[in-house]
Scaffold this active site. Structure first.
Site, PDB file in Angstrom:
ATOM      1  N   ASN A  13      -6.297  -9.319 -47.139  1.00 59.48           N
ATOM      2  CA  ASN A  13      -6.651 -10.734 -47.272  1.00 59.48           C
ATOM      3  C   ASN A  13      -7.765 -11.006 -46.272  1.00 59.48           C
ATOM      4  O   ASN A  13      -7.514 -11.102 -45.072  1.00 59.48           O
ATOM      5  CB  ASN A  13      -5.407 -11.582 -46.973  1.00 59.48           C
ATOM      6  CG  ASN A  13      -5.722 -13.062 -46.894  1.00 59.48           C
ATOM      7  OD1 ASN A  13      -6.806 -13.504 -47.268  1.00 59.48           O
ATOM      8  ND2 ASN A  13      -4.758 -13.845 -46.403  1.00 59.48           N
ATOM      9  N   TRP A  14      -8.977 -11.087 -46.776  1.00 58.25           N
ATOM     10  CA  TRP A  14     -10.129 -11.254 -45.878  1.00 58.25           C
ATOM     11  C   TRP A  14     -10.254 -12.682 -45.341  1.00 58.25           C
ATOM     12  O   TRP A  14     -11.061 -12.939 -44.459  1.00 58.25           O
ATOM     13  CB  TRP A  14     -11.420 -10.827 -46.595  1.00 58.25           C
ATOM     14  CG  TRP A  14     -11.622  -9.337 -46.635  1.00 58.25           C
ATOM     15  CD1 TRP A  14     -10.669  -8.373 -46.447  1.00 58.25           C
ATOM     16  CD2 TRP A  14     -12.856  -8.638 -46.842  1.00 58.25           C
ATOM     17  NE1 TRP A  14     -11.237  -7.120 -46.534  1.00 58.25           N
ATOM     18  CE2 TRP A  14     -12.584  -7.257 -46.780  1.00 58.25           C
ATOM     19  CE3 TRP A  14     -14.173  -9.045 -47.087  1.00 58.25           C
ATOM     20  CZ2 TRP A  14     -13.576  -6.277 -46.941  1.00 58.25           C
ATOM     21  CZ3 TRP A  14     -15.162  -8.071 -47.264  1.00 58.25           C
ATOM     22  CH2 TRP A  14     -14.859  -6.702 -47.185  1.00 58.25           C
ATOM     23  N   LYS A  15      -9.503 -13.603 -45.906  1.00 55.83           N
ATOM     24  CA  LYS A  15      -9.589 -15.016 -45.496  1.00 55.83           C
ATOM     25  C   LYS A  15     -11.057 -15.470 -45.542  1.00 55.83           C
ATOM     26  O   LYS A  15     -11.799 -14.996 -46.393  1.00 55.83           O
ATOM     27  CB  LYS A  15      -8.951 -15.208 -44.116  1.00 55.83           C
ATOM     28  CG  LYS A  15      -7.540 -14.613 -44.068  1.00 55.83           C
ATOM     29  CD  LYS A  15      -6.746 -15.013 -42.866  1.00 55.83           C
ATOM     30  CE  LYS A  15      -5.375 -14.353 -42.949  1.00 55.83           C
ATOM     31  NZ  LYS A  15      -4.469 -14.768 -41.872  1.00 55.83           N
ATOM     32  N   GLU A 102      -1.414 -20.543 -44.621  1.00 50.22           N
ATOM     33  CA  GLU A 102      -2.573 -21.376 -44.237  1.00 50.22           C
ATOM     34  C   GLU A 102      -2.856 -22.420 -45.314  1.00 50.22           C
ATOM     35  O   GLU A 102      -3.344 -23.513 -45.009  1.00 50.22           O
ATOM     36  CB  GLU A 102      -3.787 -20.464 -43.972  1.00 50.22           C
ATOM     37  CG  GLU A 102      -3.638 -19.728 -42.642  1.00 50.22           C
ATOM     38  CD  GLU A 102      -4.283 -18.368 -42.565  1.00 50.22           C
ATOM     39  OE1 GLU A 102      -5.206 -18.081 -43.352  1.00 50.22           O
ATOM     40  OE2 GLU A 102      -3.850 -17.563 -41.712  1.00 50.22           O
ATOM     41  N   SER A 216       0.329  -9.478 -38.791  1.00 51.85           N
ATOM     42  CA  SER A 216      -0.025  -8.558 -37.698  1.00 51.85           C
ATOM     43  C   SER A 216       0.280  -7.093 -38.008  1.00 51.85           C
ATOM     44  O   SER A 216       0.655  -6.332 -37.120  1.00 51.85           O
ATOM     45  CB  SER A 216       0.658  -8.985 -36.395  1.00 51.85           C
ATOM     46  OG  SER A 216       0.175 -10.251 -35.972  1.00 51.85           O
ATOM     47  N   GLY A 237      -4.189  -9.096 -42.995  1.00 51.43           N
ATOM     48  CA  GLY A 237      -5.312  -9.977 -42.703  1.00 51.43           C
ATOM     49  C   GLY A 237      -6.356  -9.269 -41.866  1.00 51.43           C
ATOM     50  O   GLY A 237      -7.150  -8.473 -42.356  1.00 51.43           O
ATOM     51  N   GLY A 238      -6.318  -9.517 -40.557  1.00 56.56           N
ATOM     52  CA  GLY A 238      -7.345  -9.020 -39.642  1.00 56.56           C
ATOM     53  C   GLY A 238      -7.677  -7.541 -39.802  1.00 56.56           C
ATOM     54  O   GLY A 238      -8.859  -7.156 -39.840  1.00 56.56           O
TER      55      GLY A 238
HETATM   56  P1  PGA Z   1      -2.827 -10.878 -40.136  1.00 54.45           P
HETATM   57  O1  PGA Z   1      -2.767 -11.878 -41.397  1.00 54.45           O
HETATM   58  O2  PGA Z   1      -2.643  -9.483 -40.664  1.00 54.45           O
HETATM   59  O3  PGA Z   1      -4.178 -11.081 -39.542  1.00 54.45           O
HETATM   60  O4  PGA Z   1      -1.710 -11.270 -39.235  1.00 54.45           O
HETATM   61  C1  PGA Z   1      -1.900 -11.647 -42.472  1.00 54.45           C
HETATM   62  C2  PGA Z   1      -2.098 -12.711 -43.521  1.00 54.45           C
HETATM   63  O5  PGA Z   1      -2.303 -13.876 -43.176  1.00 54.45           O
HETATM   64  O6  PGA Z   1      -2.057 -12.418 -44.730  1.00 54.45           O
END
Ligand code: PGA
Length: 254
Positions: A13-15, A102, A216, A237-238
């Site tokens: 998920n690149w957001k 989010e 995370s 995510g990150g």
């Molecule tokens: P993160 O985000 O891996 O940066 O914690 C996960 C997500 O929001 O899908």
């Protein structure tokens, strides 16, 4: 080691990250997605909507899917700024994340809206990745299981099947914080999710739905998390913004 009956999925998920130059990250991931990995784990990348079409093109032949990060519950029309499920599918997506925390928090998305979005995705033959997860306060109050069960009851479309639904358990307090639940807590939650899906969809269907863990996930903790029973992959995510980290998480599913 867990013997897997479900092929895991690792989805990035690149957001709100990624310009055209970052398409190179996707092609680097494709280069590292070797035969053995293809055999053991499915991959998907959910870039910002602006990159969906060129990324799908760049990944042609790689067997890496793409997905949207959200979709409108509406089909089309006067909804300025929204992206429909049909548009995502037209751009080449195979998945649509819906109900990410989010979106639930910053955009006030309720369970009913999330369900409508998941249904819109399914109508366009996209697989919704329906996100659920408790806040820190809810976990501290020992309400995590109840909160997530309620989210599932409110957000999962009826008649979903393993081919048309993915669930992502993402504790809100673990997203982007470097904190993760213990393996025992993840095991308890994923078992509860499987059980609740059994009530909603029937046991046979529930047994095959992929349940991702998100929050995370990094190469350093992925092996432990991916070996928890009923964890069938990760929503990342990150760490999905760096090819080597994303591939490291994929390799942890072996
Ligand atoms: P993160 O985000 O891996 O940066 O914690 C996960 C997500 O929001 O899908």
């Amino acid at each position: 080691m867990v013997t897997r009956s479900i092929k895991p999925l690792v989805a990035g998920n690149w957001k709100m990250n990624g310009l055209k130059a970052e398409l190179a990250v996707a092609t680097e991931i494709a280069r590292g997605y070797d035969r053995e990995l293809k055999h053991t784990v499915d991959l998907a990348i959910c870039p910002p909507a602006t990159l969906l079409f060129p990324m799908t093109a760049a990944l042609t032949g790689s067997r890496i899917a793409t997905g949207g990060q959200d979709c409108s519950e509406q089909e089309s029309g006067a909804f300025t700024g929204e992206v429909s499920a049909a548009m995502l599918a037209d751009a080449g997506a195979g998945y649509a994340i819906v109900g990410h925390s989010e979106r639930r928090t910053l955009h006030g998305e309720t369970n009913a809206i999330v369900r409508a979005k998941a249904e819109a995705a399914q109508r366009c033959l996209l697989v919704p990745i329906v996100c659920v997860g408790e806040t820190q306060a809810e976990r501290a109050a020992d309400k995590a299981l109840a909160v997530v069960r309620k989210q599932l009851r409110g957000s999962v479309p009826d008649a979903s099947t393993p081919a048309t639904l993915v669930i992502a358990y993402e504790p809100v307090w673990a997203i982007g914080t470097g904190l993760t639940p213990t393996a025992a807590d993840v095991a308890e939650m994923h078992e509860a999710i499987r059980g609740e899906l059994g009530k909603l969809l029937g046991k046979a269907a529930a047994a095959g739905v992929r349940l991702l863990y998100g929050g995370s996930v990094k190469p350093s903790n992925a092996a432990e998390l991916m070996n928890v029973p009923h964890v069938d992959g990760a929503l990342v995510g990150g760490a999905s913004l760096k090819a080597e980290d994303f591939l490291g998480i994929a390799r942890a599913c072996r």
